[in-house]
Design a protein around this motif. Structure first.
Motif, PDB file in Angstrom:
ATOM      1  N   SER A   1       0.846  -1.202   0.000  1.00 54.87           N
ATOM      2  CA  SER A   1       0.000   0.000   0.000  1.00 54.87           C
ATOM      3  C   SER A   1       0.873   1.240   0.000  1.00 54.87           C
ATOM      4  CB  SER A   1      -0.903   0.021   1.240  1.00 54.87           C
ATOM      5  OG  SER A   1      -1.481   1.315   1.385  1.00 54.87           O
TER       6      SER A   1
ATOM      7  N   GLN B   1       0.037   3.795   1.277  1.00 56.01           N
ATOM      8  CA  GLN B   1      -0.205   4.459   2.562  1.00 56.01           C
ATOM      9  C   GLN B   1       0.505   3.740   3.725  1.00 56.01           C
ATOM     10  OE1 GLN B   1      -2.882   4.237   0.133  1.00 56.01           O
ATOM     11  NE2 GLN B   1      -2.027   6.261  -0.225  1.00 56.01           N
ATOM     12  N   GLU B   2       1.214   2.672   3.430  1.00 49.98           N
ATOM     13  CA  GLU B   2       1.890   1.899   4.482  1.00 49.98           C
ATOM     14  C   GLU B   2       3.359   1.746   4.117  1.00 49.98           C
ATOM     15  OE1 GLU B   2       0.534   0.590   7.289  1.00 49.98           O
ATOM     16  OE2 GLU B   2      -1.450   1.411   6.830  1.00 49.98           O
TER      17      GLU B   2
ATOM     18  N   TRP C   1      -3.762  -3.719   8.285  1.00 51.36           N
ATOM     19  CA  TRP C   1      -4.475  -3.282   7.090  1.00 51.36           C
ATOM     20  C   TRP C   1      -4.593  -4.362   6.025  1.00 51.36           C
ATOM     21  CZ3 TRP C   1      -2.684  -3.182   2.110  1.00 51.36           C
ATOM     22  CH2 TRP C   1      -1.319  -3.426   1.936  1.00 51.36           C
TER      23      TRP C   1
ATOM     24  N   TYR D   1      -7.688  -6.624   5.002  1.00 54.58           N
ATOM     25  CA  TYR D   1      -8.785  -6.246   4.090  1.00 54.58           C
ATOM     26  C   TYR D   1      -8.584  -6.853   2.691  1.00 54.58           C
ATOM     27  CZ  TYR D   1     -10.497  -2.980   7.650  1.00 54.58           C
ATOM     28  OH  TYR D   1     -10.993  -2.433   8.805  1.00 54.58           O
TER      29      TYR D   1
ATOM     30  N   SER E   1      -4.686   4.926  -2.193  1.00 50.98           N
ATOM     31  CA  SER E   1      -5.997   5.510  -1.950  1.00 50.98           C
ATOM     32  C   SER E   1      -5.871   6.967  -1.527  1.00 50.98           C
ATOM     33  CB  SER E   1      -6.694   4.724  -0.833  1.00 50.98           C
ATOM     34  OG  SER E   1      -7.959   5.268  -0.541  1.00 50.98           O
TER      35      SER E   1
ATOM     36  N   PRO F   1      -9.424   9.444   3.026  1.00 55.32           N
ATOM     37  CA  PRO F   1      -8.809   9.478   4.356  1.00 55.32           C
ATOM     38  C   PRO F   1      -9.173   8.207   5.140  1.00 55.32           C
ATOM     39  CG  PRO F   1     -10.099  11.480   3.941  1.00 55.32           C
ATOM     40  CD  PRO F   1     -10.336  10.572   2.789  1.00 55.32           C
ATOM     41  N   LEU F   2      -8.187   7.582   5.756  1.00 53.45           N
ATOM     42  CA  LEU F   2      -8.407   6.315   6.457  1.00 53.45           C
ATOM     43  C   LEU F   2      -9.102   6.540   7.801  1.00 53.45           C
ATOM     44  CD1 LEU F   2      -6.504   5.290   4.255  1.00 53.45           C
ATOM     45  CD2 LEU F   2      -5.174   4.115   5.993  1.00 53.45           C
TER      46      LEU F   2
ATOM     47  N   ALA G   1     -11.946   7.876   8.567  1.00 53.55           N
ATOM     48  CA  ALA G   1     -12.650   9.145   8.750  1.00 53.55           C
ATOM     49  C   ALA G   1     -14.155   8.993   8.538  1.00 53.55           C
ATOM     50  CB  ALA G   1     -12.097  10.199   7.796  1.00 53.55           C
ATOM     51  N   GLY G   2     -14.604   7.760   8.383  1.00 53.14           N
ATOM     52  CA  GLY G   2     -16.029   7.549   8.148  1.00 53.14           C
ATOM     53  C   GLY G   2     -16.421   7.744   6.694  1.00 53.14           C
ATOM     54  N   LEU G   3     -15.438   7.758   5.794  1.00 52.67           N
ATOM     55  CA  LEU G   3     -15.721   7.898   4.363  1.00 52.67           C
ATOM     56  C   LEU G   3     -15.541   6.565   3.634  1.00 52.67           C
ATOM     57  CD1 LEU G   3     -13.964  11.349   3.785  1.00 52.67           C
ATOM     58  CD2 LEU G   3     -16.419  10.908   4.030  1.00 52.67           C
ATOM     59  N   SER G   4     -15.405   5.514   4.434  1.00 50.79           N
ATOM     60  CA  SER G   4     -15.341   4.148   3.924  1.00 50.79           C
ATOM     61  C   SER G   4     -14.130   3.864   3.042  1.00 50.79           C
ATOM     62  CB  SER G   4     -16.627   3.780   3.191  1.00 50.79           C
ATOM     63  OG  SER G   4     -16.823   2.412   3.325  1.00 50.79           O
ATOM     64  N   SER G   5     -12.968   4.192   3.578  1.00 46.69           N
ATOM     65  CA  SER G   5     -11.742   3.777   2.896  1.00 46.69           C
ATOM     66  C   SER G   5     -11.669   2.255   2.822  1.00 46.69           C
ATOM     67  CB  SER G   5     -10.515   4.319   3.630  1.00 46.69           C
ATOM     68  OG  SER G   5     -10.338   3.673   4.880  1.00 46.69           O
ATOM     69  N   SER G   6     -12.292   1.574   3.783  1.00 42.50           N
ATOM     70  CA  SER G   6     -12.207   0.103   3.793  1.00 42.50           C
ATOM     71  C   SER G   6     -12.981  -0.503   2.629  1.00 42.50           C
ATOM     72  CB  SER G   6     -12.672  -0.461   5.136  1.00 42.50           C
ATOM     73  OG  SER G   6     -14.012  -0.119   5.397  1.00 42.50           O
TER      74      SER G   6
ATOM     75  N   LEU H   1     -11.142   0.064  -0.542  1.00 42.25           N
ATOM     76  CA  LEU H   1     -10.037  -0.907  -0.636  1.00 42.25           C
ATOM     77  C   LEU H   1     -10.550  -2.288  -1.057  1.00 42.25           C
ATOM     78  CD1 LEU H   1      -7.134  -1.862  -0.068  1.00 42.25           C
ATOM     79  CD2 LEU H   1      -7.674  -1.853   2.368  1.00 42.25           C
TER      80      LEU H   1
HETATM   81  P1  ADP Z   1     -13.289   3.806   7.093  1.00 41.63           P
HETATM   82  O1  ADP Z   1     -13.755   2.684   6.238  1.00 41.63           O
HETATM   83  O2  ADP Z   1     -14.406   4.678   7.545  1.00 41.63           O
HETATM   84  O3  ADP Z   1     -12.182   4.610   6.494  1.00 41.63           O
HETATM   85  P2  ADP Z   1     -12.453   1.599   8.717  1.00 41.63           P
HETATM   86  O4  ADP Z   1     -11.944   1.497  10.106  1.00 41.63           O
HETATM   87  O5  ADP Z   1     -13.627   0.777   8.325  1.00 41.63           O
HETATM   88  O6  ADP Z   1     -12.701   3.156   8.433  1.00 41.63           O
HETATM   89  O7  ADP Z   1     -11.302   1.216   7.703  1.00 41.63           O
HETATM   90  C1  ADP Z   1     -10.054   1.847   7.789  1.00 41.63           C
HETATM   91  C2  ADP Z   1      -8.951   0.817   7.676  1.00 41.63           C
HETATM   92  O8  ADP Z   1      -8.904   0.294   6.332  1.00 41.63           O
HETATM   93  C3  ADP Z   1      -7.573   1.378   7.894  1.00 41.63           C
HETATM   94  O9  ADP Z   1      -7.264   1.420   9.268  1.00 41.63           O
HETATM   95  C4  ADP Z   1      -6.710   0.381   7.158  1.00 41.63           C
HETATM   96  O10 ADP Z   1      -6.522  -0.786   7.928  1.00 41.63           O
HETATM   97  C5  ADP Z   1      -7.579  -0.002   5.979  1.00 41.63           C
HETATM   98  N1  ADP Z   1      -7.257   0.762   4.755  1.00 41.63           N
HETATM   99  C6  ADP Z   1      -8.104   1.470   3.986  1.00 41.63           C
HETATM  100  N2  ADP Z   1      -7.474   1.987   2.908  1.00 41.63           N
HETATM  101  C7  ADP Z   1      -6.191   1.600   2.986  1.00 41.63           C
HETATM  102  C8  ADP Z   1      -5.025   1.811   2.175  1.00 41.63           C
HETATM  103  N3  ADP Z   1      -5.068   2.546   1.061  1.00 41.63           N
HETATM  104  N4  ADP Z   1      -3.857   1.243   2.574  1.00 41.63           N
HETATM  105  C9  ADP Z   1      -3.806   0.512   3.702  1.00 41.63           C
HETATM  106  N5  ADP Z   1      -4.870   0.276   4.485  1.00 41.63           N
HETATM  107  C10 ADP Z   1      -6.040   0.808   4.168  1.00 41.63           C
END
Ligand code: ADP
Ligand code: MG
Length: 373
Positions: A52, A54-55, A74, A77, A98, A101-102, A104-109, A112
């Protein structure tokens, strides 16, 4: 096998319908312009490798070690997505980047998991439909990571449409795009990230789910979705007699009124009365604050400041205990409202919020050509 496959999947904001998804209810999210780009390529043999942007460090695991709820961090996922697509996986490398924002409630998960699901489906030529990919992404979060999310996030990330919010029935999983044309009305949807630390969010989320299930059980219905607004008073009287009555009354009142608000917002949007959804957004916030008790001072302050700055409506969006606030306002009021939110946070000594304007973007899709990485 191809050399690589790439997909882009968006994050989301939920216009209205909070915590209703796991109550078989209604939600009205939109995909946003921020998303996760995933590339899946073959090799190395016998290994799954996750990288990633971001990592700092890649994560590798041997394919036989791919077991639910064992991996932390991370990479669980994307690993969960491959697990949900398996068995008989070849060695694969998954690379993601990505701008959501991780946490932040914008569903980065979901951005991903959906981007990885789409890319892996293409590379492995599995032929799964977008709906099947929604199920894969959801299984990854629920069954592998162990995050008990209600299903809205994966649905909107995969099936979102530019220019529309997606009216989702979370029991039947039927969806209907509803035009949300902000430009035509010279309106804007402002997102303000409180950047408040997400404390106790997981435990509180689980507690809300338990209360809702208990309330449904006491009422003898399959889910709180089955309690109508006209039957609410009677239901609340029944709940009040339970040993956890006070809490169940509040939780159920939020879910039942929130489902009604989602339907009212859809009706207003479908008749072109966009500004009039404002009070429903604000009522949703009050219900989350007073009845569902999932807001924190950081987001309450932002909502108040945006309303004072002339927003038609404002509410927290997402699971709660921090995260983002959205406001519907005239497009030319955005700079003043953004400043008002910043001032209000500073006056309380809160972290400086981050704001951006959004509108409904496209759902997950393959990237090809030079973009494909
Ligand atoms: P949200 O979905 O609201 O951003 P979540 O707690 O459900 O919050 O998901 C956030 C987690 O998803 C992060 O802590 C990380 O583990 C993972 N994640 C999301 N996007 C990335 C990314 N681009 N690289 C690494 N981990 C990610
Ligand atoms: Mg998430």
């Amino acid at each position: 096998m191809r050399e690589a496959a790439s997909w882009l999947a968006p994050g989301r904001v939920n216009l209205i319908g909070e915590h209703t998804d796991y109550n078989d209810g209604f939600v009205l999210p939109l995909a946003i312009e921020y998303g996760c780009r995933a590339t899946v390529s073959p090799g190395p043999d016998g290994l799954l490798r996750f990288v990633s942007a971001q990592e700092s460090d890649p994560v590798e695991i041997r394919i036989p070690a791919l077991q639910p709820e064992r991996m932390t961090g991370w990479a669980a996922y994307p690993a969960g997505v491959l697990w949900a697509l398996g068995p008989d996986l070849p060695g694969l490398t998954v690379t993601v980047d990505s701008d959501v924002p991780l946490g932040a409630g914008l569903s980065s998960s979901a951005a991903l998991t959906c981007s990885v699901a789409g890319a892996a489906n293409d590379l492995l030529e599995l032929g799964l439909s977008p709906r099947e990919l929604v199920a894969v992404a959801r299984k990854a979060e629920n069954g592998f990571v162990g995050a008990p999310t209600g299903g809205m996030d994966q649905l909107i990330s995969m099936l979102g449409e530019a220019g529309s919010v997606l009216f989702c029935d979370m029991r039947s999983l039927e969806v209907r795009p509803v035009r949300f044309d902000l430009d035509a009305d010279e309106l804007a949807l402002l997102v303000v990230d409180s950047r408040a630390p997400h404390q106790h969010a997981d435990g509180e989320y689980a507690a809300r789910r338990r209360s809702c299930e208990r309330a449904a059980h006491v009422l003898g219905v399959r889910a709180l979705r089955d309690v109508s607004l006209s039957g609410l008073d009677e239901a609340l009287e029944k709940l009040a007699r339970d040993s956890e009555g006070e809490e169940l009354v509040k939780r159920a009142r939020h879910i039942v009124t929130e489902n009604a608000r989602v339907n009212d917002v859809v009706a207003l949007l479908e008749s072109g009365r966009v500004r009039e959804i404002g009070p429903l957004l604000t009522a949703s916030h009050a219900s989350m604050r007073d009845d569902f008790e999932i807001t924190v001072p950081e987001v309450d302050v932002l909502v108040e400041s945006l309303l004072s700055a002339g927003a038609y409506g404002a509410r927290m969006t997402g699971g709660g205990f921090g995260g983002c606030v959205i406001a519907l306002l005239d497009a030319d009021a955005v700079p003043a409202a953004t400043q008002a939110a910043a001032n209000a946070a500073a006056a309380r000594g809160f972290t400086a919020p981050r704001a951006f304007v959004t509108s409904p973007a496209a759902g997950a899709h393959a990237l090809d050509g030079p973009d494909a990485g």
